[in-house]
Design a protein around this motif. Structure first.
Motif: not given
Length: 479
Positions: A154-171
């Motif tokens: 919810g936080v990442l999608t609301s603030w940074l877009g759904w792409e950030s939920t995938f980028a989190l796994n990269v990091v």
């Protein structure tokens, strides 16, 4: 390795478990935004989540045995690398086909990392209180990952877009790989001089993958639909062929003698049953809070944090409980609490509140979750040699994954069917569906409770050295 080194290695492996479980739930919150952004149909959108579950479930057994044959650390690092690369592909995807492909490859990496991580825990910690504490940490991180996925989604999608939920796994993947050379033992290949069972690997991977597909698809198309029946039948044929192959090859992927061990076999069934009850609970409670009580996605996720805190607290005491009361007694008590908690959770009301309708029940289930998860994992790995750690990991992880997939498909289907059949107002109909699903979710726990009474733990080895007496004491069955 010294005790401090093992603790640091456990922290790395537990954080990996957290990330992998988080990835199963984070996408559920981001899915609506993904569909709107990429103009994906609802049917295709469901496979953004399901593609991960199918490849994850289908490859766990093969990944566990590969960890034994190729080296646990090597498979662990490779899995995290595949997960990070696929996550980057997902973040950059501009079509449904590419995104679903990325999710499937994520599942491949997750299966490799999960099986190797669990095998490394079994290798680093000998059976007894130390291993029980390590498995307790795993259970705590799994529970935290399930709830954190909802919050972060919810936080990442609301603030940074759904792409950030995938980028989190990269990091996360990069951060987890970097300390591996320093924290994890290099390990050795257990497959020197042994052949690799290619026909068995193909048969079991295809069979489990098709079985996962059939179960997941049943939630969308129905249990009697042609695709579900066809893929289910193909899965049965392939798994039967796998059994025949294992009887004939010189170096089987899964020696049938291992599957013949009654403790291991029953413990894997118990692992699947607790997942069938508890895994869908996170999803259904979150839906109730958002769809009926009107919570925002972030608050719906935060509402599960008290449960996670209870899981962490109880998991830290599991080794002492097992040492005092015995494995079977603790397991039985856990399944009683699961059944009571799920039945209690079914007493929802459309005009309810978080404090009255969710919090007390979730706290009780938070006590139950580590009791059943740790004891099932301990029982499933008691009677295994060091060179079978990956195989034991693959078996129990496969049982857990299929339990969660089957439980979610069945209980969400029951909730939807009950809601559709109701003539009441929308909120009331939804609540009736959730209530029925929770009540049915108590059934696997009751079945598991009865099976727990049949669990017979391996007797201590009379030839074991004196220093193994503590571990042997914890292997004793409760009369």
């Amino acid at each position: 390795m010294g005790a401090a080194d093992r603790r640091r290695a456990l922290a790395l492996l537990a954080c990996t478990q957290f990330v992998l479980i988080l990835d199963t739930s984070i996408i559920n919150v981001a899915a609506p935004s993904i569909g709107a952004s990429l103009d994906i149909s609802p049917a295709a959108l469901s496979w953004v989540a399901n593609a991960y579950l199918v490849s994850f479930g289908g490859l766990l057994l093969l990944s566990g045995r590969a960890a034994d044959l190729l080296g646990q650390r090597r498979v662990f690092v490779a899995g995290l690398g595949v997960l990070a690369a696929a996550s980057l592909l997902g973040a950059l995807s501009e079509s449904a086909a590419l995104l679903i492909t990325a999710r499937a490859v994520q599942g491949v990496g997750a299966a490799m990392a999960a099986a190797a991580a669990f095998a490394l825990v079994l290798t680093l910690f000998e059976d007894g209180p130390e291993r029980h504490r390590a498995l307790g940490v795993f259970a705590a991180m799994a529970g935290a990952g399930g709830a954190a996925g909802t919050v972060l989604g919810g936080v990442l999608t609301s603030w940074l877009g759904w792409e950030s939920t995938f980028a989190l796994n990269v990091v996360a993947g990069v951060a987890l790989v970097l300390p591996v050379p320093r924290l994890l033992p290099p390990g050795t290949s257990g497959g020197r001089g042994k052949g690799f069972d290619v026909p068995g690997a193909v048969a079991v991977t295809a069979g489990l993958g098709l079985l996962a597909y059939a179960v997941v698809n049943a939630g969308e198309a129905g249990w009697s639909s042609t695709p579900t029946l066809a893929t289910g039948a193909a899965a049965v044929v392939l798994l039967a062929a796998f059994v025949l192959i294992e009887r004939r090859v010189a170096h089987p992927l899964v020696p049938l003698a291992v599957l013949g061990r009654p403790t291991l076999r029953l413990a894997n069934i118990l692992a699947a049953l607790w997942q069938m009850s508890l895994f869908p609970m996170f999803f259904l409670v979150s839906l109730y809070l958002q769809a009926v009580l009107g919570y925002e996605p972030v608050l719906g996720g935060l509402a599960l944090l008290p449960l996670c805190l209870v899981v962490i607290t109880v998991a830290s005491t599991a080794d002492r409980l097992i040492g005092r009361f015995g494995l079977r007694a603790v397991m039985g008590a856990g399944f009683v609490l699961v059944a009571v908690g799920m039945a209690w959770q079914s007493l929802l009301s459309a005009g309810g509140s978080f404090v009255a309708d969710v919090l007390p029940q979730s706290l009780l289930l938070g006590v139950a979750l580590p009791l059943v998860s740790i004891t099932a994992n301990v029982a499933a790995t008691l009677d295994t040699r060091e060179d079978e750690a990956g195989l034991a990991s693959g078996l129990v992880n496969t049982s857990l994954q299929f339990g969660s997939v089957l439980g979610l498909a069945v209980l969400s289907g029951i909730a939807a069917a009950r809601t559709d059949a109701s003539a009441a107002a929308h909120d009331v109909a939804l609540t009736e569906g959730f209530s029925t699903a929770f009540l049915v979710g108590a059934v696997p726990a009751l079945v598991a409770l009865l099976l727990t009474l049949r669990l017979r733990l391996p007797a201590p080895d009379a030839s074991a050295p004196p220093e193994a007496s503590t571990a042997a004491e914890h292997r004793r069955a409760v009369p």
